[in-house]
Write an enzyme that holds these catalytic residues in place. Structure first.
Site, PDB file in Angstrom:
ATOM      1  N   PRO A   2       0.842  -1.216   0.000  1.00  0.00           N
ATOM      2  CA  PRO A   2       0.000   0.000   0.000  1.00  0.00           C
ATOM      3  C   PRO A   2       0.873   1.261   0.000  1.00  0.00           C
ATOM      4  O   PRO A   2       1.782   1.398   0.803  1.00  0.00           O
ATOM      5  CB  PRO A   2      -0.792  -0.114   1.300  1.00  0.00           C
ATOM      6  CG  PRO A   2      -0.686  -1.535   1.723  1.00  0.00           C
ATOM      7  CD  PRO A   2       0.618  -2.035   1.177  1.00  0.00           C
ATOM      8  N   GLU A   3       0.607   2.157  -0.920  1.00  0.00           N
ATOM      9  CA  GLU A   3       1.315   3.438  -0.985  1.00  0.00           C
ATOM     10  C   GLU A   3       0.382   4.521  -0.450  1.00  0.00           C
ATOM     11  O   GLU A   3      -0.771   4.255  -0.105  1.00  0.00           O
ATOM     12  CB  GLU A   3       1.688   3.725  -2.452  1.00  0.00           C
ATOM     13  CG  GLU A   3       2.590   2.683  -3.064  1.00  0.00           C
ATOM     14  CD  GLU A   3       4.057   3.107  -3.074  1.00  0.00           C
ATOM     15  OE1 GLU A   3       4.396   4.139  -2.460  1.00  0.00           O
ATOM     16  OE2 GLU A   3       4.851   2.394  -3.708  1.00  0.00           O
ATOM     17  N   HIS A  91      -5.607 -14.583   8.857  1.00  0.00           N
ATOM     18  CA  HIS A  91      -4.782 -13.369   8.821  1.00  0.00           C
ATOM     19  C   HIS A  91      -5.510 -12.139   9.367  1.00  0.00           C
ATOM     20  O   HIS A  91      -5.006 -11.036   9.254  1.00  0.00           O
ATOM     21  CB  HIS A  91      -4.315 -13.095   7.395  1.00  0.00           C
ATOM     22  CG  HIS A  91      -3.519 -14.222   6.805  1.00  0.00           C
ATOM     23  ND1 HIS A  91      -2.356 -14.678   7.381  1.00  0.00           N
ATOM     24  CD2 HIS A  91      -3.735 -14.994   5.718  1.00  0.00           C
ATOM     25  CE1 HIS A  91      -1.878 -15.681   6.657  1.00  0.00           C
ATOM     26  NE2 HIS A  91      -2.699 -15.895   5.652  1.00  0.00           N
ATOM     27  N   ARG A 110       1.368 -10.896   5.869  1.00  0.00           N
ATOM     28  CA  ARG A 110       2.826 -10.937   6.079  1.00  0.00           C
ATOM     29  C   ARG A 110       3.242 -10.335   7.412  1.00  0.00           C
ATOM     30  O   ARG A 110       4.413 -10.424   7.784  1.00  0.00           O
ATOM     31  CB  ARG A 110       3.534 -10.233   4.912  1.00  0.00           C
ATOM     32  CG  ARG A 110       3.294 -10.974   3.590  1.00  0.00           C
ATOM     33  CD  ARG A 110       4.001 -10.321   2.434  1.00  0.00           C
ATOM     34  NE  ARG A 110       5.450 -10.371   2.575  1.00  0.00           N
ATOM     35  CZ  ARG A 110       6.294  -9.826   1.711  1.00  0.00           C
ATOM     36  NH1 ARG A 110       5.817  -9.175   0.661  1.00  0.00           N
ATOM     37  NH2 ARG A 110       7.583  -9.898   1.906  1.00  0.00           N
ATOM     38  N   ARG A 151      22.948  18.579  -2.407  1.00  0.00           N
ATOM     39  CA  ARG A 151      22.773  17.123  -2.362  1.00  0.00           C
ATOM     40  C   ARG A 151      23.171  16.507  -3.695  1.00  0.00           C
ATOM     41  O   ARG A 151      22.690  16.910  -4.744  1.00  0.00           O
ATOM     42  CB  ARG A 151      21.306  16.776  -2.038  1.00  0.00           C
ATOM     43  CG  ARG A 151      20.820  17.350  -0.707  1.00  0.00           C
ATOM     44  CD  ARG A 151      21.373  16.593   0.482  1.00  0.00           C
ATOM     45  NE  ARG A 151      20.898  15.205   0.510  1.00  0.00           N
ATOM     46  CZ  ARG A 151      19.761  14.845   1.120  1.00  0.00           C
ATOM     47  NH1 ARG A 151      18.997  15.734   1.705  1.00  0.00           N
ATOM     48  NH2 ARG A 151      19.403  13.581   1.121  1.00  0.00           N
TER      49      ARG A 151
END
Ligand SMILES: [Zn+2]
Length: 270
Positions: A2-3, A91, A110, A151
């Site tokens: 999931p983002e 789960h 997981r 950077r």
């Protein structure tokens, strides 16, 4: 995984079922997630009223007067609103039950997700050093230019650093750099302000479109079958190596940066 758009989509889907609801009970079937489920989830949360369901980066913040539950979906977590007492699968690790007879069910095959607790979530060690939210006004070209000064890291890896900006994962970094016509290997500190402004706008557009589309992997929050539904939003470069660029028709390239695959057009991105 999931983002940010999926997490925001989750938040919008579950919040109406949770806000102003009293927590009537909590069932923890599996304490051993990425970190142990916070003891307060069972001992403090029951009896509290949910005041808010907010998001910071990929953390969902379930606020009560006694403190805030901090929920992270990890690699494989998903959330659904169910009827209390719906039989749990192997789960389905945590249910937060409400006076309405509904419950929030957290599934995580997981077990890289987490469910923590803090009086002030913004001071929690996992949250307090995070960069700005990409969809807020404080995230803009001026900010990016200042943060990138000096950077030498590539702009792609710079964008994926959560202390620079949160929620720009691998898919969205590739997509945003394509929209802004910036080469993913360009040194972050060597990109002019004007191009950083294009990049900030591109990030907002790409993430906004993903949220509007329900995220790249939209979960089906209250279907009874228990299987999350997935669909892929329209991606312009990600995963398209060897296919023609949608802008110039030349072949999209792929390169590995920081162990993540980056997709880009050698012709359109400089
Ligand atoms: Zn191109």
């Amino acid at each position: 995984m999931p983002e940010l758009p999926e997490v925001e989509t989750s938040r919008r889907s579950i919040a109406p079922w949770m806000e102003n609801q009293d927590v009537s009970g909590v069932v923890v079937r599996q304490k051993n997630l990425r970190w142990p489920v916070a003891i307060e989830i069972e001992q403090v949360l029951p009896g509290q009223k949910i005041r808010s369901v907010r998001r910071r980066a990929k953390y969902l913040l379930i606020g009560t007067d006694a403190g805030t539950a901090i929920l992270h979906l990890g690699m494989s977590g998903s959330l659904r609103i169910i009827d209390t007492g719906t039989p749990a699968g192997v789960h389905d690790h945590v249910d937060i039950e409400f006076g309405s007879g509904k419950a929030l069910r957290f599934r995580d095959p997981r077990r890289f997700g987490s469910l923590l607790w803090a009086e002030d979530p913004y001071e929690h060690p996992l949250l307090r050093n995070l960069g700005p939210e990409p969809l807020e006004d404080a995230f803009n070209g001026e900010y990016l230019r200042a943060a990138a000064r000096g950077r030498r890291v590539s702009i792609k890896q710079f964008l994926m650093n959560a202390s620079v900006v949160v929620g720009v994962g691998n898919i969205y970094a590739s997509e945003s750099l394509f929209v802004a016509s910036i080469h993913p290997k360009r040194q972050a500190g060597r990109i002019a302000l004007r191009r950083m402004q294009l990049l900030a706008d591109a990030i907002k557009t790409v993430l906004g479109n993903a949220i509007d589309a329900g995220g790249t992997t939209l979960r089906d929050f209250h279907s009874g079958d228990g299987e999350p539904g997935y669909f892929q939003q329209q991606l312009e470069v990600y995963g398209r190596d060897g296919e023609p660029c949608l802008r110039c028709q030349r072949m999209i390239s792929a390169v590995v940066q920081g162990q993540r695959r980056t997709y880009y057009c050698k012709n359109c991105q400089r």
